[in-house]
Design a protein around this motif. Structure first.
Motif, PDB file in Angstrom:
ATOM      1  N   GLU A   1       0.819  -1.205   0.000  1.00  6.95           N
ATOM      2  CA  GLU A   1       0.000   0.000   0.000  1.00  6.95           C
ATOM      3  C   GLU A   1       0.854   1.258   0.000  1.00  6.95           C
ATOM      4  OE1 GLU A   1      -4.128  -1.353   2.155  1.00  6.95           O
ATOM      5  OE2 GLU A   1      -2.582  -0.412   3.380  1.00  6.95           O
ATOM      6  N   LYS A   2       0.255   2.330  -0.539  1.00  9.07           N
ATOM      7  CA  LYS A   2       0.902   3.637  -0.484  1.00  9.07           C
ATOM      8  C   LYS A   2      -0.180   4.706  -0.360  1.00  9.07           C
ATOM      9  CE  LYS A   2       1.373   3.561  -5.540  1.00  9.07           C
ATOM     10  NZ  LYS A   2       2.341   3.549  -6.651  1.00  9.07           N
ATOM     11  N   ILE A   3       0.155   5.787   0.324  1.00  9.09           N
ATOM     12  CA  ILE A   3      -0.754   6.924   0.489  1.00  9.09           C
ATOM     13  C   ILE A   3      -0.450   7.923  -0.614  1.00  9.09           C
ATOM     14  CG2 ILE A   3      -1.451   8.800   2.010  1.00  9.09           C
ATOM     15  CD1 ILE A   3      -0.465   7.029   4.358  1.00  9.09           C
ATOM     16  N   VAL A   4      -1.460   8.319  -1.348  1.00 13.48           N
ATOM     17  CA  VAL A   4      -1.284   9.296  -2.423  1.00 13.48           C
ATOM     18  C   VAL A   4      -2.044  10.562  -2.040  1.00 13.48           C
ATOM     19  CG1 VAL A   4      -1.609   9.811  -4.859  1.00 13.48           C
ATOM     20  CG2 VAL A   4      -1.038   7.483  -4.143  1.00 13.48           C
ATOM     21  N   ILE A   5      -1.325  11.661  -1.873  1.00 12.76           N
ATOM     22  CA  ILE A   5      -1.942  12.960  -1.561  1.00 12.76           C
ATOM     23  C   ILE A   5      -2.302  13.620  -2.880  1.00 12.76           C
ATOM     24  CG2 ILE A   5      -1.598  15.198  -0.455  1.00 12.76           C
ATOM     25  CD1 ILE A   5       0.523  13.819   1.327  1.00 12.76           C
ATOM     26  N   THR A   6      -3.596  13.779  -3.136  1.00 16.22           N
ATOM     27  CA  THR A   6      -4.064  14.320  -4.418  1.00 16.22           C
ATOM     28  C   THR A   6      -4.458  15.795  -4.331  1.00 16.22           C
ATOM     29  OG1 THR A   6      -6.292  13.520  -3.928  1.00 16.22           O
ATOM     30  CG2 THR A   6      -4.864  12.084  -5.219  1.00 16.22           C
ATOM     31  N   GLU A   7      -4.642  16.309  -3.111  1.00 15.19           N
ATOM     32  CA  GLU A   7      -4.945  17.725  -2.925  1.00 15.19           C
ATOM     33  C   GLU A   7      -4.283  18.181  -1.635  1.00 15.19           C
ATOM     34  OE1 GLU A   7      -9.167  18.297  -2.914  1.00 15.19           O
ATOM     35  OE2 GLU A   7      -9.450  17.493  -4.933  1.00 15.19           O
ATOM     36  N   VAL A   8      -3.657  19.352  -1.669  1.00 13.62           N
ATOM     37  CA  VAL A   8      -3.028  19.902  -0.468  1.00 13.62           C
ATOM     38  C   VAL A   8      -3.811  21.132  -0.034  1.00 13.62           C
ATOM     39  CG1 VAL A   8      -0.745  19.043  -1.101  1.00 13.62           C
ATOM     40  CG2 VAL A   8      -1.420  21.354  -1.800  1.00 13.62           C
ATOM     41  N   PRO A   9      -3.696  21.532   1.233  1.00 14.38           N
ATOM     42  CA  PRO A   9      -4.423  22.726   1.687  1.00 14.38           C
ATOM     43  C   PRO A   9      -4.010  23.981   0.925  1.00 14.38           C
ATOM     44  CG  PRO A   9      -3.707  21.420   3.559  1.00 14.38           C
ATOM     45  CD  PRO A   9      -3.055  20.814   2.349  1.00 14.38           C
ATOM     46  N   TYR A  10      -4.868  24.974   0.966  1.00  9.28           N
ATOM     47  CA  TYR A  10      -4.684  26.257   0.289  1.00  9.28           C
ATOM     48  C   TYR A  10      -3.376  26.912   0.739  1.00  9.28           C
ATOM     49  CZ  TYR A  10      -6.094  30.962  -1.308  1.00  9.28           C
ATOM     50  OH  TYR A  10      -6.175  32.185  -1.938  1.00  9.28           O
ATOM     51  N   GLN A  11      -2.595  27.379  -0.233  1.00 10.90           N
ATOM     52  CA  GLN A  11      -1.347  28.114  -0.022  1.00 10.90           C
ATOM     53  C   GLN A  11      -0.234  27.257   0.586  1.00 10.90           C
ATOM     54  OE1 GLN A  11      -2.832  31.435   2.297  1.00 10.90           O
ATOM     55  NE2 GLN A  11      -3.164  32.676   0.479  1.00 10.90           N
ATOM     56  N   VAL A  12      -0.382  25.930   0.549  1.00  4.48           N
ATOM     57  CA  VAL A  12       0.672  25.043   1.029  1.00  4.48           C
ATOM     58  C   VAL A  12       1.582  24.669  -0.137  1.00  4.48           C
ATOM     59  CG1 VAL A  12       1.161  22.727   1.928  1.00  4.48           C
ATOM     60  CG2 VAL A  12      -0.584  24.141   3.004  1.00  4.48           C
ATOM     61  N   ASN A  13       2.886  24.829   0.054  1.00  7.65           N
ATOM     62  CA  ASN A  13       3.884  24.519  -0.959  1.00  7.65           C
ATOM     63  C   ASN A  13       4.101  23.007  -0.987  1.00  7.65           C
ATOM     64  OD1 ASN A  13       6.526  23.993  -2.113  1.00  7.65           O
ATOM     65  ND2 ASN A  13       6.882  26.205  -2.032  1.00  7.65           N
ATOM     66  N   ARG A  14       3.903  22.396  -2.158  1.00 11.05           N
ATOM     67  CA  ARG A  14       3.994  20.930  -2.251  1.00 11.05           C
ATOM     68  C   ARG A  14       5.404  20.425  -1.994  1.00 11.05           C
ATOM     69  NH1 ARG A  14       0.451  20.512  -7.736  1.00 11.05           N
ATOM     70  NH2 ARG A  14       2.386  21.400  -8.516  1.00 11.05           N
ATOM     71  N   ASP A  15       6.408  21.124  -2.504  1.00 13.89           N
ATOM     72  CA  ASP A  15       7.791  20.696  -2.261  1.00 13.89           C
ATOM     73  C   ASP A  15       8.148  20.798  -0.780  1.00 13.89           C
ATOM     74  OD1 ASP A  15       8.519  19.837  -4.731  1.00 13.89           O
ATOM     75  OD2 ASP A  15       9.550  21.670  -5.341  1.00 13.89           O
ATOM     76  N   THR A  16       7.690  21.877  -0.152  1.00 10.30           N
ATOM     77  CA  THR A  16       7.962  22.046   1.276  1.00 10.30           C
ATOM     78  C   THR A  16       7.292  20.960   2.092  1.00 10.30           C
ATOM     79  OG1 THR A  16       8.098  24.445   0.952  1.00 10.30           O
ATOM     80  CG2 THR A  16       7.792  23.660   3.201  1.00 10.30           C
ATOM     81  N   LEU A  17       6.052  20.608   1.716  1.00 11.47           N
ATOM     82  CA  LEU A  17       5.341  19.538   2.409  1.00 11.47           C
ATOM     83  C   LEU A  17       6.076  18.211   2.247  1.00 11.47           C
ATOM     84  CD1 LEU A  17       2.858  18.391   3.902  1.00 11.47           C
ATOM     85  CD2 LEU A  17       1.712  18.219   1.678  1.00 11.47           C
ATOM     86  N   THR A  18       6.529  17.916   1.025  1.00 15.48           N
ATOM     87  CA  THR A  18       7.269  16.673   0.773  1.00 15.48           C
ATOM     88  C   THR A  18       8.553  16.634   1.589  1.00 15.48           C
ATOM     89  OG1 THR A  18       6.382  16.675  -1.488  1.00 15.48           O
ATOM     90  CG2 THR A  18       8.237  15.211  -1.039  1.00 15.48           C
ATOM     91  N   GLN A  19       9.264  17.761   1.628  1.00 17.04           N
ATOM     92  CA  GLN A  19      10.509  17.843   2.401  1.00 17.04           C
ATOM     93  C   GLN A  19      10.247  17.630   3.889  1.00 17.04           C
ATOM     94  OE1 GLN A  19      13.723  18.236   1.227  1.00 17.04           O
ATOM     95  NE2 GLN A  19      14.300  17.847   3.348  1.00 17.04           N
ATOM     96  N   LYS A  20       9.139  18.195   4.384  1.00 15.57           N
ATOM     97  CA  LYS A  20       8.799  18.050   5.804  1.00 15.57           C
ATOM     98  C   LYS A  20       8.508  16.584   6.144  1.00 15.57           C
ATOM     99  CE  LYS A  20       7.464  19.344   9.953  1.00 15.57           C
ATOM    100  NZ  LYS A  20       8.429  19.793  10.984  1.00 15.57           N
ATOM    101  N   ILE A  21       7.768  15.913   5.274  1.00 16.72           N
ATOM    102  CA  ILE A  21       7.474  14.493   5.510  1.00 16.72           C
ATOM    103  C   ILE A  21       8.771  13.686   5.503  1.00 16.72           C
ATOM    104  CG2 ILE A  21       6.302  12.450   4.593  1.00 16.72           C
ATOM    105  CD1 ILE A  21       4.176  14.337   3.426  1.00 16.72           C
ATOM    106  N   GLY A  22       9.665  13.997   4.561  1.00 18.35           N
ATOM    107  CA  GLY A  22      10.962  13.304   4.511  1.00 18.35           C
ATOM    108  C   GLY A  22      11.770  13.509   5.784  1.00 18.35           C
TER     109      GLY A  22
END
Length: 855
Positions: A266-287
């Motif tokens: 299984e894998k979790i796929v994020i298809t929508e992020v909250p308003y004004q959230v930077n996708r690269d920053t979110l990915t880096q934070k999870i990492g």
């Protein structure tokens, strides 16, 4: 001060030029002037058009340059220069940044500028320089500038008094609610969320139709913020507060899906992020959280987003990880869940005010009413001016020869003009127009056109005067224009709203219907509308009920209402709660979702029984009903339903299961039932429920039926009321044989005995697999290991004695066997099987009504 007086005495010419002031008062006055300049001229939007001055000036400049949606693009630098040079004497970066944001579909709910080139990305990439990008207006922006040339709004001088600029745009779009706004002024700030255009228009029309409408009634139209990047609003109370008071807090979550690859990982796929959230920053934070081991069960994370497919951030899971637990950790520790403070501050008549939903709608409609009045007055004035000229033409045409003679005999145009005014009673305007009339207008056809135009103008004047005298007509015009706006520009909501349990009854928002809930052997759960399963005759071939993997099959299949709650019992004796509407929906052949992603079920546990509860909040009901549990080794236990009426996310212990045993079945009783247990070898026992005293959730239980053979085990349990004489006991074997037998044929004994024969088990029938209590008004649904499902009327199954083998209910292929049986209310008329397969009912009756020996 003394030095100042001496200076004035020495030089009398200095008197009156230097005025001493108190520095505290000067600072106070200067600061107030500065703050008001920032508030009014920079940071806060106008409630009427929803724009700050810089946005308004950019769109006005583009309109002046005729950069409409159907015209060629122009360089962004060209527009920036126009705005700076004529209207906005500030830095070019501020103007270009404004333009860029109005072109970003992840920043604006409805973009106002159509950009060509690199305008940045949701991953935080900056836009290209303005010399590289090109722009023009979107069609929706033109609706915000419509009728600006008709004196609908006031104009003011620009910064150097050389040009005029509008103080507000005559927008037909409720821009402030639709796109929101944010800004930090001096001593105050605004943060307004975007909303759905269709919903806002519906709210505006509802207000026009009922000026006394309440905010609560308006929230039936405007549900809440609708963000351009979608997401899920978690909780309604903050929205309610903002809509009612102008202040609130919104919690927004990204949207996730759980995907399973071909290897079952299984894998979790994020298809929508909250308003004004930077996708690269979110990915880096999870990492970073993975590296710091603050999130457990994740092996990798990667941002696979692109412009074509949109947002896709993939979080790879370990095989033993529970996806829902990881998702909850992401919500807690990252920007996948973000909160926004709502502060609806806008300028109303030049003063900042906090506005609720109704205030915003009222101000917009009042402004639209003013625009319609001013537009109508302008059109009426222009119509009257045109009618006046046409009347001059008609006078000239009626006296054409005399007018021509007068003009030919006049030495100068001024003399001719005076002559027309004197002889024919024309005004100065009419006389000038007649003198400028081209000779071709004197042809017969053109003369008729002039008279027709005059008649049309008179009708238009009457119509415009009626509008000005009839308020109802004006509001109807506003309504019609709003409906047109909705038809052109509205779209579906992008953001879902999830209500918390303590805020609102979610059931009020869910349509009540019967659904078929299935759980497979490998733990995949889904719900399907019961109407998808049509009825077939006994002995039919069945239809495909679910698509499963080769080693999987449907193990639990039952019917429940979407308004009910399920108590889910596992083989280790745990109980979990699940609302039926929360079960993932899929079609009849769909696979469903792993149950571990729906409830927090450990990987080494498995669902064994499900009880459908109508209402856990009914105190009288839960106090007077019980849960009866039995295990495969024949242990039985009774516990009050009240002990299961307080849901816990992690579940509770329902029974203490001994080593080597497993929980098999759970039933809901009223304390006055008769319990029947059946074992695989074909025996069944019947005893009163009173023989089992109630115990707590952690108890072990008592013996229900004797299970001697290691290979033998309990296969089913039913609980029937003593007063219910119309019900019969249905038994089904693994090779598809079954029958109904009256309950009374099973004598009442004490619990713990061997019981009596309930079906004659042979190689032809296979072992007993199921036991149900049924009536002729119900349907039976049978599911095979292969996924084949058949639905038939219980009435079509004949009643036979306990010791018979029964009739064939479903043709089972070689190597296949019955996996689950369930009953449901009869709703459909009987119809033939699909693909021309005859039920061969007569043959089955003859072939299968064998009655070998008795007990």
């Amino acid at each position: 001060m003394e030095n100042q007086e001496n200076l004035n005495n020495e030089n009398p010419s200095n008197r009156g030029k230097i005025i001493p002031v108190n520095i505290e008062e000067q600072m106070k006055t200067s600061y107030i002037d500065y703050s008001m300049s920032v508030i009014v001229g920079r940071a806060l939007p106008d409630v009427r058009d929803g724009f700050k001055p810089v946005h308004r000036r950019v769109l006005f400049a583009m309109n002046e340059l005729s950069m409409t949606f159907n015209k060629p693009y122009k360089k962004s630098a060209r527009v920036v220069g126009e705005v700076l040079g004529k209207y906005h004497p500030h830095g070019d970066a501020s103007v270009y940044d404004t333009m860029v944001r109005m072109a970003q579909d992840w920043a604006m709910r409805y973009t106002l500028i159509d950009g060509q080139g690199n305008f940045g990305s949701q991953d935080g990439d900056p836009p290209a320089a303005m010399r590289y990008t090109e722009v023009r207006m979107q069609r929706i922006a033109e609706a915000m500038l419509a009728d600006i040339e008709k004196e609908t709004v006031d104009f003011q001088l620009n910064f150097d008094d050389s040009l005029q600029e509008p103080t507000v745009l005559p927008t037909r779009i409720p821009q402030l609610l639709v796109n929101g706004s944010s800004g930090i002024a001096v001593g105050m700030a605004t943060n307004m969320m975007p909303h759905n255009l269709g919903e806002v228009v519906d709210g505006c029309i509802a207000y026009i139709q009922n000026k006394e409408i309440t905010i609560e009634e308006l929230t039936g139209f405007v549900k809440g913020p609708d963000f351009p990047t979608g997401g899920i609003i978690y909780g309604f109370e903050g929205i309610r507060s903002a809509l009612h008071t102008g202040r609130g807090r919104v919690v927004l979550r990204g949207k996730t899906n759980i995907e399973t690859d071909s290897k079952g990982k299984e894998k979790i796929v994020i298809t929508e992020v909250p308003y004004q959230v930077n996708r690269d920053t979110l990915t880096q934070k999870i990492g970073d959280l993975i590296n710091e081991k603050l999130i457990d069960g994740v092996t990798d994370v990667n941002n696979e987003s692109n412009n074509k497919e949109g947002t896709r951030i993939v979080v790879e899971l370990r095989r033993d990880a529970v996806a829902q637990v990881v998702i909850n950790q992401l919500y807690k520790l990252t920007e996948l869940q973000t909160s926004y403070g709502i502060n609806n501050v806008a300028l109303v008549k030049g003063r900042p005010r906090i506005l609720n939903l109704k205030d915003l709608i009222v101000e917009f409609i009042e402004f639209r009413h003013e625009v319609v009045v001013r537009r109508t007055q302008y059109e009426l004035r222009k119509a009257k001016e045109r009618a006046h000229i046409l009347e001059g033409y008609i006078i000239a045409l009626d006296n054409l020869d005399a007018v021509i003679a007068l003009i030919r005999n006049s030495s100068t145009p001024a003399i001719a003009q005076d002559g027309l005014m004197t002889q024919f009673g024309m005004s100065e305007i009419q006389a000038k127009a007649v003198l400028e009339l081209r000779l071709q207008r004197l042809t017969g056809m053109e003369i008729d056109k002039i008279r027709e135009e005059h008649a049309e103008i008179l009708k238009l004047i009457a119509h415009l005067e009626e509008i000005l005298n009839n308020e109802g007509m004006r509001y109807q015009i506003i309504t019609d224009e709003l409906i047109e706006v909705k038809a052109k520009f509205a779209d579906e909501r992008k953001t879902e709203i999830t209500y918390l349990d303590d805020e609102i009854r979610m059931l009020d928002l869910i349509e009540e219907e019967d659904v078929v809930v299935t759980i497979s052997h490998l733990g995949y759960i889904k719900r399907t509308s019961a109407d998808e399963y049509r009825q077939q005759r006994r002995g039919g071939r069945g239809s495909k009920g679910s698509t499963t993997r080769n080693e999987d099959f449907i193990e639990h299949l039952f019917v429940a209402s979407t308004h009910h709650t399920l108590l889910i019992f596992t083989e280790k004796g745990r109980c979990y709660w699940l609302n039926v509407y929360q079960i993932p929906e899929a079609d009849k052949t769909g696979k469903g979702r792993a149950i571990q992603n729906v409830i927090q079920l450990p990987p080494d546990d498995k669902v064994r029984a499900i009880i459908d509860i109508k209402n856990l909040e009914d105190e009288e009901y839960v106090k007077n009903n019980y849960i009866v549990l039995c295990t495969k080794k024949g242990i039985i236990k009774k516990t009050a339903l009240e002990d299961f009426s307080r849901p816990r996310q992690t579940g509770v212990n329902a029974i203490n299961v001994l080593e080597g045993d497993q929980l098999l079945e759970a039933k809901l009783t009223n304390g006055n039932c008769e319990i029947m247990l059946a074992v695989k070898s074909g025996r069944a026992i019947r005893f009163p429920e009173e023989k089992v005293r109630p115990t707590g959730r952690g108890a072990i239980g008592v013996a229900g039926i004797e299970v001697d053979d290691e290979k033998d085990e309990v296969v089913g349990m039913v609980c029937v009321t003593k007063e219910d004489n119309i019900r019969t006991v249905l038994v089904v074997s693994e090779k598809g044989y079954g029958k109904r037998t009256p309950v009374d044929e099973y004598r009442i004994t004490n619990r713990g005995g061997k019981g009596v024969k309930t079906i004659n088990v042979t190689d032809k029938t296979g072992s007993l697999v199921g036991l149900l209590d049924v009536s002729e008004k119900e349907d039976l649904m049978i599911t095979c290991v292969s996924g084949i499902t058949i639905r038939m009327s219980v009435a079509s199954i004949s009643e036979q004695g306990r010791a018979t083998q029964g009739v064939k209910l479903i043709r089972v292929d070689e190597g296949d066997e019955i996996a689950a049986i369930t009953k449901m209310d009869e709703k459909e008329e009987e119809e033939p099987t699909e693909e021309g397969e005859a039920p061969e009912q007569q043959q089955n009756e003859t072939e299968n009504n064998e009655t070998p020996g008795v007990e």
